[in-house]
Write a protein that holds these residues in place. Sequence first.
Motif, PDB file in Angstrom:
ATOM      1  N   LYS A  44      18.109  -0.364  27.775  1.00  0.00           N
ATOM      2  CA  LYS A  44      18.921  -0.127  26.817  1.00  0.00           C
ATOM      3  C   LYS A  44      18.704   0.822  25.722  1.00  0.00           C
ATOM      4  N   ASN A  45      17.350   1.388  25.849  1.00  0.00           N
ATOM      5  CA  ASN A  45      16.994   2.057  25.032  1.00  0.00           C
ATOM      6  C   ASN A  45      16.493   3.542  25.366  1.00  0.00           C
ATOM      7  N   LEU A  46      16.715   3.659  26.533  1.00  0.00           N
ATOM      8  CA  LEU A  46      16.311   4.954  27.288  1.00  0.00           C
ATOM      9  C   LEU A  46      17.525   6.074  27.313  1.00  0.00           C
ATOM     10  N   LEU A  47      17.274   7.305  27.208  1.00  0.00           N
ATOM     11  CA  LEU A  47      18.134   8.392  27.148  1.00  0.00           C
ATOM     12  C   LEU A  47      19.050   8.396  28.655  1.00  0.00           C
ATOM     13  N   ARG A  48      20.089   8.489  28.642  1.00  0.00           N
ATOM     14  CA  ARG A  48      20.612   8.920  30.007  1.00  0.00           C
ATOM     15  C   ARG A  48      21.049  10.010  30.495  1.00  0.00           C
ATOM     16  N   GLN A  49      21.362  10.657  31.316  1.00  0.00           N
ATOM     17  CA  GLN A  49      21.653  12.226  31.422  1.00  0.00           C
ATOM     18  C   GLN A  49      22.600  12.680  30.762  1.00  0.00           C
ATOM     19  N   ASP A  50      23.778  11.880  30.613  1.00  0.00           N
ATOM     20  CA  ASP A  50      24.853  12.174  29.581  1.00  0.00           C
ATOM     21  C   ASP A  50      24.500  12.637  28.166  1.00  0.00           C
ATOM     22  N   ASP A  51      23.338  11.833  27.766  1.00  0.00           N
ATOM     23  CA  ASP A  51      22.859  12.200  26.265  1.00  0.00           C
ATOM     24  C   ASP A  51      22.387  13.484  26.296  1.00  0.00           C
ATOM     25  N   PHE A  52      22.037  14.299  27.266  1.00  0.00           N
ATOM     26  CA  PHE A  52      21.593  15.739  27.233  1.00  0.00           C
ATOM     27  C   PHE A  52      22.433  16.751  27.195  1.00  0.00           C
TER      28      PHE A  52
END
Length: 103
Positions: A44-52
């Motif tokens: 729930k708290n990790l960045l996903r590839q879409d966040d970059f």
Amino acid sequence: MATNKATTSPYRGVGLPAAQYSMEHILDLAASKLGMDPAEMRRKNLLRQDDFPCTAATGLEYDSATPLESLELGLKKIDYAGFRRRQAEARAQGRYMGIASRA
């Protein structure tokens, strides 16, 4: 044993291992308090590839990374669900098997 290799990341320094441990332990405590699996707390708290790309609070800009994907790969490689089953069986027999810092 002695080594000249960095223990946890490319940032060398006296406080990093303690800081990493503290952050991971806080995540485990929060998950426990919320009745949540520690791996789910991290999902729930990790960045996903879409966040970059993204800019960190420190001002550093990140153009790519795969933190969530790395977590999922690690969980798959250790058979996380199977480990949790074996852990519960061991605890019923009075043996303790750990993962992270969750008791």
